[in-house]
Scaffold this active site. Structure first.
Site, PDB file in Angstrom:
ATOM      1  N   ARG A 255      -3.240 -10.428   4.915  1.00 37.98           N
ATOM      2  CA  ARG A 255      -3.804 -10.385   3.561  1.00 37.98           C
ATOM      3  C   ARG A 255      -2.753  -9.763   2.650  1.00 37.98           C
ATOM      4  NH1 ARG A 255      -6.538  -6.746   0.243  1.00 37.98           N
ATOM      5  NH2 ARG A 255      -8.130  -7.689  -1.125  1.00 37.98           N
TER       6      ARG A 255
ATOM      7  N   LYS B  40       0.824  -1.208   0.000  1.00 36.21           N
ATOM      8  CA  LYS B  40       0.000   0.000   0.000  1.00 36.21           C
ATOM      9  C   LYS B  40       0.857   1.256   0.000  1.00 36.21           C
ATOM     10  CE  LYS B  40      -4.303  -1.916   1.753  1.00 36.21           C
ATOM     11  NZ  LYS B  40      -5.332  -1.916   2.817  1.00 36.21           N
TER      12      LYS B  40
END
Length: 285
Positions: free
Chosen positions: A265, A231
């Site tokens: 995840r 991210k």
């Protein structure tokens, strides 16, 4: 290693033990997810590509496969429920045809898509909106009887970054999740996994604040999922691109594991599995 009180999930009658943290591999059936390496929208061969990726992830040690047909990156384009379902259902069916024991998570905030996906064989609902974008989601999840990932987000993927305003991000995220957990429990939802929602209505500094206080979420006694893979918090901080953010991802995943994460995840399964194996050897957590 910190442990949570809730150590198992009932996935369609199969008990998954989270005493050792698990890995959830990301498969995006979208043309616009923020990390190009995770996209499976290949002309005329989406299902084939998905099966290939699923095979690699399972081989590398993934416990769950998370399939999404709606990009939730900041400013993502709107996708209709019909188009979203049309993207994910063939992929779910193709993967389960080839790997009948695969545990598939459907990444959607829409109750109708979640319902269809579970009927097609999905074993978990992963709702990035935490029930805020579809009033039918909580009742649907409880009725289906599958584990539900309750993620924190404010607004929509199109508006969430304008709502990243907190006095104390960790406290406010916990307070907002607590209200939703109580609602889910009142409806009979048994298995709840919490996700603080890194990058969703949070600034980079807020994401680091959440990670720094991640152990606070253990007060819920529910499994904690951390999804920070590649991210912007990582690649913008390091002044690189998402394509070069694997090392940073591993660093932050390792920190999350030491603070009680039960599920990672990720886009890169093998590296996450290695991080889990190494942190499990440590004795001072």
């Amino acid at each position: 290693m910190p442990k949570v009180t809730k150590k198992t999930l009932n996935c369609r009658g199969r008990l998954v033990d989270l005493t050792t943290p698990a890995v959830m591999g990301i498969l995006n059936v979208t043309p616009d997810s923020f990390f190009a390496g995770s996209r499976l929208l290949v002309e005329n061969s989406i299902s084939t590509a998905a099966v290939d990726v699923a095979q690699r992830m399972i081989r590398d040690g993934a416990t769950f496969l998370d399939i999404g047909g709606y990009s939730t990156r900041p400013g993502a384009a709107e996708v209709s429920p019909t188009e979203e379902a049309d993207r994910v259902l063939p992929v779910i069916e193709a993967i389960l045809t080839n790997f009948p024991d695969a545990l598939i998570s459907i990444d959607t905030f829409r109750a109708s898509v979640a319902h269809q996906a579970v009927e097609a064989g999905a074993a978990i609902i992963n709702d990035v909106a935490g029930g805020t974008l579809d009033p039918a989601m909580f009742e649907t999840a409880a009725a289906l009887g599958v584990p539900y990932i309750l993620m924190h987000m404010r607004g929509t993927p199109q508006t969430m970054q304008s709502l990243a305003k907190y006095t104390n991000v960790t406290t406010e995220v916990i307070d907002e999740l607590a209200v939703r957990v109580a609602t889910l429990r009142s409806l009979g939802q048994k298995d709840i996994i919490l996700d603080p929602g890194f990058g969703f209505a949070k600034t980079i500094s807020q994401n680091f604040d959440l990670l720094n206080h991640l152990e606070t979420f253990r007060l819920f006694d529910e499994p904690l999922l951390v999804g920070i893979s590649r991210k912007a918090t990582i690649w913008k901080t390091l002044a690189i691109s998402a394509n070069k953010a694997l090392n940073g991802t591993t660093v932050l995943n390792t920190i999350a594991l030491t603070k009680g994460a039960s599920i990672l995840r990720v886009h890169d399964v093998r590296e996450a599995v290695e991080a889990i194996k190494l942190t499990q050897e440590l004795t001072f957590f």
